[in-house]
Design a protein around this motif. Structure first.
Motif, PDB file in Angstrom:
ATOM      1  N   PHE A 138       0.899  -1.215   0.041  1.00  0.00           N
ATOM      2  CA  PHE A 138       0.050  -0.134  -0.185  1.00  0.00           C
ATOM      3  C   PHE A 138       0.897   1.315  -0.157  1.00  0.00           C
ATOM      4  CE2 PHE A 138      -1.966   3.480   2.321  1.00  0.00           C
ATOM      5  CZ  PHE A 138      -3.161   3.581   1.715  1.00  0.00           C
ATOM      6  N   VAL A 139       1.845   1.245   0.875  1.00  0.00           N
ATOM      7  CA  VAL A 139       2.750   2.582   0.929  1.00  0.00           C
ATOM      8  C   VAL A 139       3.419   2.700  -0.093  1.00  0.00           C
ATOM      9  CG1 VAL A 139       4.848   3.485   2.085  1.00  0.00           C
ATOM     10  CG2 VAL A 139       2.831   2.223   3.541  1.00  0.00           C
ATOM     11  N   GLU A 140       4.263   1.505  -0.750  1.00  0.00           N
ATOM     12  CA  GLU A 140       5.037   1.651  -2.141  1.00  0.00           C
ATOM     13  C   GLU A 140       4.109   2.249  -3.018  1.00  0.00           C
ATOM     14  OE1 GLU A 140       7.793  -1.117  -4.314  1.00  0.00           O
ATOM     15  OE2 GLU A 140       7.630  -1.501  -2.115  1.00  0.00           O
ATOM     16  N   LYS A 141       2.572   1.778  -3.357  1.00  0.00           N
ATOM     17  CA  LYS A 141       1.891   2.088  -4.360  1.00  0.00           C
ATOM     18  C   LYS A 141       1.491   3.650  -4.308  1.00  0.00           C
ATOM     19  CE  LYS A 141      -2.496   0.861  -6.518  1.00  0.00           C
ATOM     20  NZ  LYS A 141      -3.891   0.067  -6.340  1.00  0.00           N
ATOM     21  N   LYS A 142       1.243   4.133  -3.093  1.00  0.00           N
ATOM     22  CA  LYS A 142       1.022   5.559  -2.679  1.00  0.00           C
ATOM     23  C   LYS A 142       2.008   6.408  -3.234  1.00  0.00           C
ATOM     24  CE  LYS A 142      -3.193   6.344  -0.920  1.00  0.00           C
ATOM     25  NZ  LYS A 142      -4.072   7.276  -1.538  1.00  0.00           N
ATOM     26  N   VAL A 143       3.135   6.113  -2.662  1.00  0.00           N
ATOM     27  CA  VAL A 143       4.291   6.841  -3.048  1.00  0.00           C
ATOM     28  C   VAL A 143       4.746   6.704  -4.302  1.00  0.00           C
ATOM     29  CG1 VAL A 143       6.851   7.289  -2.291  1.00  0.00           C
ATOM     30  CG2 VAL A 143       5.164   6.732  -0.655  1.00  0.00           C
ATOM     31  N   GLU A 144       4.806   5.715  -5.284  1.00  0.00           N
ATOM     32  CA  GLU A 144       5.048   5.702  -6.648  1.00  0.00           C
ATOM     33  C   GLU A 144       3.999   6.450  -7.143  1.00  0.00           C
ATOM     34  OE1 GLU A 144       7.227   3.918  -8.032  1.00  0.00           O
ATOM     35  OE2 GLU A 144       8.245   2.749  -6.761  1.00  0.00           O
ATOM     36  N   GLY A 145       2.917   6.767  -6.686  1.00  0.00           N
ATOM     37  CA  GLY A 145       2.103   7.684  -7.532  1.00  0.00           C
ATOM     38  C   GLY A 145       2.567   9.141  -7.707  1.00  0.00           C
ATOM     39  N   LEU A 146       3.472   9.565  -6.648  1.00  0.00           N
ATOM     40  CA  LEU A 146       4.034  10.834  -6.791  1.00  0.00           C
ATOM     41  C   LEU A 146       4.728  11.253  -7.973  1.00  0.00           C
ATOM     42  CD1 LEU A 146       5.168  11.179  -2.969  1.00  0.00           C
ATOM     43  CD2 LEU A 146       3.143  12.525  -3.958  1.00  0.00           C
ATOM     44  N   THR A 147       5.089  10.137  -8.776  1.00  0.00           N
ATOM     45  CA  THR A 147       6.042  10.506  -9.831  1.00  0.00           C
ATOM     46  C   THR A 147       5.154  11.096 -10.906  1.00  0.00           C
ATOM     47  OG1 THR A 147       5.391   7.964 -10.626  1.00  0.00           O
ATOM     48  CG2 THR A 147       7.543   8.502  -9.774  1.00  0.00           C
ATOM     49  N   LYS A 148       4.009  11.163 -10.954  1.00  0.00           N
ATOM     50  CA  LYS A 148       3.015  11.890 -11.827  1.00  0.00           C
ATOM     51  C   LYS A 148       3.151  13.429 -11.581  1.00  0.00           C
ATOM     52  CE  LYS A 148      -0.455   8.273 -11.398  1.00  0.00           C
ATOM     53  NZ  LYS A 148      -1.762   8.193 -10.675  1.00  0.00           N
ATOM     54  N   PHE A 149       3.545  13.774 -10.481  1.00  0.00           N
ATOM     55  CA  PHE A 149       3.801  15.387 -10.075  1.00  0.00           C
ATOM     56  C   PHE A 149       4.875  15.889 -10.321  1.00  0.00           C
ATOM     57  CE2 PHE A 149      -0.058  13.544  -7.934  1.00  0.00           C
ATOM     58  CZ  PHE A 149      -0.969  14.135  -8.088  1.00  0.00           C
ATOM     59  N   HIS A 150       6.122  15.055 -10.079  1.00  0.00           N
ATOM     60  CA  HIS A 150       7.409  15.387 -10.425  1.00  0.00           C
ATOM     61  C   HIS A 150       8.129  14.537 -10.963  1.00  0.00           C
ATOM     62  CE1 HIS A 150      11.242  17.530  -9.851  1.00  0.00           C
ATOM     63  NE2 HIS A 150      10.401  18.604  -9.378  1.00  0.00           N
ATOM     64  N   ASP A 151       8.856  14.845 -12.107  1.00  0.00           N
ATOM     65  CA  ASP A 151       9.626  13.652 -12.882  1.00  0.00           C
ATOM     66  C   ASP A 151      10.891  13.340 -12.492  1.00  0.00           C
ATOM     67  OD1 ASP A 151      10.129  16.150 -13.830  1.00  0.00           O
ATOM     68  OD2 ASP A 151      10.295  15.891 -16.006  1.00  0.00           O
ATOM     69  N   LYS A 152      11.792  14.201 -11.397  1.00  0.00           N
ATOM     70  CA  LYS A 152      12.892  14.082 -11.179  1.00  0.00           C
ATOM     71  C   LYS A 152      12.974  13.624  -9.720  1.00  0.00           C
ATOM     72  CE  LYS A 152      15.234  17.567 -14.322  1.00  0.00           C
ATOM     73  NZ  LYS A 152      14.186  18.235 -14.908  1.00  0.00           N
ATOM     74  N   ILE A 153      12.302  12.844  -9.305  1.00  0.00           N
ATOM     75  CA  ILE A 153      12.078  12.191  -7.924  1.00  0.00           C
ATOM     76  C   ILE A 153      13.356  11.252  -7.827  1.00  0.00           C
ATOM     77  CG2 ILE A 153      10.977  11.092  -6.029  1.00  0.00           C
ATOM     78  CD1 ILE A 153       8.389  12.256  -6.837  1.00  0.00           C
TER      79      ILE A 153
END
Length: 102
Positions: A19-34
């Motif tokens: 769950f945590v990994e899926k949620k955090v992975e979703g942040l890549t939509k908002f910034h491409d240089k994480i």
């Protein structure tokens, strides 16, 4: 993006980690240089119902965004933290865009 998850004072089950990994992975939509993300899940030994602390740290070039949330469950805390990080990532991206146009 690499996601590092640490559970402090307890052993997290596989469902929570997914769950945590899926949620955090979703942040890549908002910034491409994480670069990577670190998630700390802690249980406080108090009588409060909101004794689950979720701390999320995102590393992007030149910045380190940190959010700390207390909630009744880790899922709720991580969701609140991810929402907060979405806003921060948008702000950071807009600021970097503004400095490029100057």
């Amino acid at each position: 993006m690499k996601v590092f998850i640490q559970s402090v004072n307890f052993n997290a089950d596989a469902d929570l980690l997914k769950f945590v990994e899926k949620k955090v992975e979703g942040l890549t939509k908002f910034h491409d240089k994480i670069v990577d993300a670190e998630v700390f899940l802690k249980v406080q030994n108090t009588s409060d119902k909101e004794n689950k602390i979720s701390e999320l740290k995102i590393n992007i070039p030149g910045h380190e965004l940190v959010v700390k949330k207390e909630a009744k469950s880790f899922e709720e805390g991580v969701s609140l933290g991810v929402d907060s990080l979405k806003r921060q990532l948008r702000k950071t991206k807009e600021k970097s865009r503004d400095t490029l146009t100057l």
